[in-house]
Design a protein around this motif. Structure first.
Motif, mmCIF file in Angstrom:
data_model
loop_
_atom_site.group_PDB
_atom_site.id
_atom_site.type_symbol
_atom_site.label_atom_id
_atom_site.label_comp_id
_atom_site.label_asym_id
_atom_site.label_seq_id
_atom_site.Cartn_x
_atom_site.Cartn_y
_atom_site.Cartn_z
ATOM 1 N N SER A 1 2.049 3.414 -4.520
ATOM 2 C CA SER A 1 1.394 2.157 -4.149
ATOM 3 C C SER A 1 1.595 1.149 -5.277
ATOM 4 O O SER A 1 1.651 1.519 -6.458
ATOM 5 C CB SER A 1 -0.096 2.386 -3.895
ATOM 6 N N PRO B 1 0.809 -1.229 0.000
ATOM 7 C CA PRO B 1 0.000 0.000 0.000
ATOM 8 C C PRO B 1 0.837 1.271 0.000
ATOM 9 O O PRO B 1 0.483 2.249 -0.651
ATOM 10 C CB PRO B 1 -0.828 -0.132 1.281
ATOM 11 N N PRO C 1 -4.193 4.588 -1.247
ATOM 12 C CA PRO C 1 -3.384 3.406 -1.575
ATOM 13 C C PRO C 1 -4.255 2.306 -2.180
ATOM 14 O O PRO C 1 -5.476 2.319 -2.074
ATOM 15 C CB PRO C 1 -2.813 2.986 -0.220
#
Length: 906
Positions: A480, A454, A506
């Motif tokens: 991300s 993420p 993310p």
């Protein structure tokens, strides 16, 4: 891991790791998720003997997750009553929210870190453990004893699973069961799965309760049109919603729900008009509403003009199943409730629909060709920008060649770089990609599962691969990452990496699932393309191996040739140049119906058979008859005549066979369903020879005809297959006209003619093979031919022998006189003794000295071993010893026995 209770392997592996030894996750000593976690811990600089963990009081001890999990935790506590089970609930950041124990006296014997809520067990601070690894792997994990990074956990084991919001897919928390290493039980896995599902259901019920509160607030607020104060006759908005449903068919209702969801996700007061079927329209209105408990939401209403919808007569083309329309009183507005909920719910619904749309689009856009590179590009083009801002795809070189890679991690090559702009500093296409064990790329390859990072700023394994390069990407706001293996039929074909930069949020698990689905579809198409590439390469290799590798030495014609395989698959086109006796040469072009290995193999069998038949000195029509019979037998052997057998597709072939004699400039041709050859005369005129067409090979039982023409010296005979002139994007007359123009240059050499024809006539994307053979004719000078006619009188043999010796002297071949005299004596004597008049003797000076004796008899001589008591039978044996080649060919008026003698023979 092996057996759960066996701690020796993990302990030794952990000790080796802590002493700096590197592991290959494919060796199986340490499970891949554990090894990846250990590597991350090392990069973070964590110490195994560190016992303190961060503690915080800033957590919601009575939040939705705790309320949803409370009954489930109570049930687990009762199941494990009296045991040493530690039941833990943590939030999505690894902070412990609640702990339960099977043995209520157990907390008195444990450290606060194992009993008190508020401690943080995220991997970046606690090392490898159940809670932290679950958040990192985003799935169920089990950690046993020495697999824990910290010393304090070496005697324990745990089974942990994420708890997700079923609506959004986001991880809300972690449910973890901790227990002594010796108490590990495989039954814990299904138990913890059911417990997590129960918590997720209760979370969903809480969301439903929020929506019910919003609906109640909407009902209590009354049902008035915004701005004009009109009110429907029936004050119940739910009754109006049912009325609205009856007014619309299924497609209209689906469209309304779709537009209403988009309107709800905007989270503001708005109105939009939605066109429906049969020229109707509906106005959607969104209004904010707040429940008594303070939940803020959006209500979507639909407004339909009552006078046009419920009072107008139904159109004549209305569907028979349409709901009956009740008579309406006064004109007004039909208002109905379409949706009520929180804006975030609308956003999830819109995102889910867009994911489905992207998958549907991927089915149409990915796999349009059977090219590995192009299919990989189609995956990237589909994903950008709707899933990712940048996509890179790395594949082993073997896969690009159509093979399976035995060590994909060692030969990765950057295949695709595609994104919303071109200035992002990813490794360029074609560069070698070396992957470190800590990278998410290697983790997804070794586990076969997608890996989600993420926050790339915290992805130490990704940064450690190339810190300078990572810094450049982060500077371009790439934040991300999802890496997905391209797996098909158990074969690893590469990895696809999806990067996000513009959207500040993310990637989540829904994005990972979508990326995995896209990659799975693309991998299947890439594997199909790889298999096709392999078959195409094999067929092309077979095709080239079966075609002539070089041109034989002969002086009858100057030859050039080209073979161009089809883009869609190798076919069965071939050509050949076969030297024959008497300085003649055979020219052959053929085309087997079909494509692939089978067509190439059939072509090889036909070419071999044609060469063998040519060695028998058969006339063109006879040779085609033998090839026709062979095709019938091949078709029968492949199962075409067997009941219930599946034919492999042999339906025939076409062929053109020509024999050119430079001593007479005569050319004899026959064709079997093949395009006629082109003839270019020395004056530049071009024509297609009018030859009897003949049936294609393989039909059986139909005759072939030959035609004979006299060719001027330096004429060009152009033989080709139909792939040159047939193209679905071009009329065949246009192609023939282009061929005529390309050939109307008689001064060109055959090589130049081949190049010009392919440049001018060959399709840009050939759908069939092309074989091209250009032969410029020569003529043997008359002073290099000597001939004598004689009757069947043995007394004349000596005269012919003497005349031949004189001719050899004039040619300067005195050293060959002795051998030639013996050859002629034997051949002429055999013709006089066993043949019949007229008898003709001919000497030809070419690359070799050729002796020919023609007689009118059809009986062929046969060489045999003479016994010691035999008075004759040694003549042909002597001929075979003196000549480098000899044989018999039949003509319309008898036969010719010939022998070739090297010019330096003594």
């Amino acid at each position: 891991m092996g057996v759960v209770g066996d701690r020796i392997g993990p302990v030794r592996s952990r000790d080796r790791f802590l002493h700096g030894e590197t592991f290959d996750s494919t060796e199986g000593d340490v499970r891949s998720p554990i090894l990846s976690s250990w590597e991350r811990c090392r990069l973070l600089g964590l110490s195994p003997d560190r016992s303190d963990l961060p503690f915080t009081q800033d957590f919601d001890a009575d939040g939705p997750l705790v309320r949803a999990a409370a009954p489930v935790l109570d049930r687990l506590q009762s199941i494990f009553a009296g045991s040493r089970m530690n039941i833990c609930l943590a939030d999505g950041h690894g902070v412990v929210l609640e702990r339960r124990f099977g043995d209520k006296a157990l907390p008195r014997h444990l450290a606060p870190i194992q009993t008190v809520p508020g401690f943080v067990f995220a991997e970046q601070v606690a090392g490898t453990n159940g809670i932290g690894l679950t958040l990192a792997e985003r799935g169920l994990v089990q950690v046993y004893g020495a697999e824990h990074f910290a010393e304090r956990s070496q005697s324990s084991a745990c089974t942990a699973i994420p708890v997700r919001d079923q609506l959004s897919g986001h991880i809300e928390g972690v449910l973890c069961l901790g227990y002594p290493y010796t108490d590990a039980d495989p039954a814990l896995v299904p138990l913890v799965r059911r417990a997590a599902e129960a918590v997720e259901r209760r979370l969903m019920e809480q969301s439903s309760a929020r929506e019910r509160g919003l609906l109640q607030a909407y009902l209590e607020a009354g049902f008035r049109a915004a701005g004009n104060g009109t009110e429907p006759r029936d004050g119940s908005p739910l009754a109006m919603a049912e009325l609205l449903q009856s007014e619309l068919d299924q497609s209209d209702r689906s469209l309304l729900k779709e537009r209403a969801t988009e309107l709800m996700s905007s989270a503001r007061r708005a109105a939009t008009e939605v066109p429906l079927s049969r020229g109707r329209s509906v106005t959607l209105v969104s209004r904010p509403v707040t429940s008594s408990s303070g939940v803020e939401g959006i209500v979507i209403e639909a407004l339909i003009p009552e006078d046009t919808e419920r009072h107008a007569p139904a159109p004549a083309h209305a569907h028979a199943d349409a709901a009956p329309r009740s008579p309406a009183p006064a004109p007004g507005m039909v208002r109905g409730l379409v949706l009520v909920g929180e804006p975030e719910v609308g956003r999830y619904a819109v995102a889910a629909r867009r994911r489905l749309e992207l998958l549907a689009e991927a089915g149409n856009r990915i796999g349009t060709t059977l090219d590995v590179d192009r299919t990989a590009w189609e995956l990237a083009e589909t994903a950008v920008p709707r899933l990712a801002d940048f996509v890179t795809i790395d594949m082993p070189e073997a896969v690009l060649r159509g093979e399976e890679s035995h060590n994909p991690t060692a030969e990765m090559r950057r295949t695709v770089v595609h994104g919303i702009r071109e200035d992002c500093p990813f490794y360029p296409v074609g560069s070698q990609v070396t992957l470190h064990p800590t990278t998410p790329h290697m983790r997804c390859m070794t586990t076969g599962q997608p890996v989600l990072e993420p926050d790339l700023k915290a992805a130490l394994g990704w940064i450690a691969q190339d810190p300078a390069h990572a810094e450049l990407l982060l500077a371009h706001n790439v934040h991300s990452l999802i890496t997905v293996p391209l797996l098909s039929r158990g074969v690893l074909l590469g990895i696809a990496c999806f990067y996000r930069s513009q959207d500040p949020a993310p990637y989540g698990d829904d994005d990972r699932a979508l990326a995995r689905e896209l990659a799975a579809r693309a991998a299947l198409c890439i594997d199909n393309a790889r298999r096709y590439t392999r078959e195409h390469t094999l067929a092309l290799s077979l095709q080239h191996s079966l075609l002539p590798r070089g041109l034989p030495e002969q002086g009858a014609v100057e030859v050039a040739h080209r073979y161009l395989p089809a883009e869609t698959g190798v076919g069965g086109d071939w050509f050949d140049v076969i030297p024959l006796s008497g300085t003649r040469v055979a020219l052959l072009v053929g085309d087997v119906v079909g494509h692939g290995l089978h067509a190439a193999a059939t072509m090889g069998r036909l070419r071999t058979a044609a060469r063998n038949f040519a060695e028998l000195e058969l006339a063109p029509d006879e040779l085609l008859t033998h090839l026709d019979n062979l095709m019938v037998r091949l078709d029968r052997e492949e199962g075409g005549d067997l009941p219930g057998a599946a034919s492999t597709g042999i339906v025939g072939a076409t062929c053109l066979y020509a024999i050119y004699d430079p001593t007479s400039r005569q050319c004899t041709l026959a064709r079997a369903g093949h395009p006629p050859p082109a003839l270019v005369l020395p004056d530049g005129s071009v024509s297609l020879l009018d030859l009897p067409a003949g049936p294609p090979l393989g039909l059986g039982g139909l005759p072939f005809e030959s035609a004979e023409i006299t060719l001027p010296v330096h004429s060009q005979l152009v033989l080709y297959t139909d792939g040159l002139i047939e193209d679905r994007h071009r009329d065949i007359d246009t192609a023939l006209e282009q061929l005529h123009r390309a050939l109307s240059h008689p001064d060109r050499a055959p090589e130049d003619t081949c190049r010009a024809v392919l440049d001018a006539v060959a399709p840009e994307h050939p759908g069939d093979d092309i074989a091209l053979l250009v032969a410029r004719t020569n003529a043997l000078p008359a002073d290099r031919i000597a001939a004598w006619d004689l009757d069947a009188d043995p007394a004349l043999v000596g005269r012919v022998r003497a005349a031949a010796m004189e001719q050899l002297d004039r040619w300067g071949l005195e050293e060959s006189s002795f051998a030639t005299e013996l050859l002629l004596s034997e051949l002429v004597t055999n013709a006089v003794r066993y043949g019949s008049a007229p008898i003709r003797v001919r000497l030809i000076l070419d690359r070799t000295l050729i002796c020919e004796v023609h007689d009118a008899s059809n009986s062929a001589p046969r060489m045999r071993h003479a016994a010691s008591t035999d008075e004759g039978g040694r003549g042909l044996f002597l001929v075979a010893q003196l000549a480098q080649a000899w044989g018999t060919r039949y003509t319309t008026g008898g036969k010719v026995i010939w022998a070739e003698c090297a010019l330096d023979a003594a």
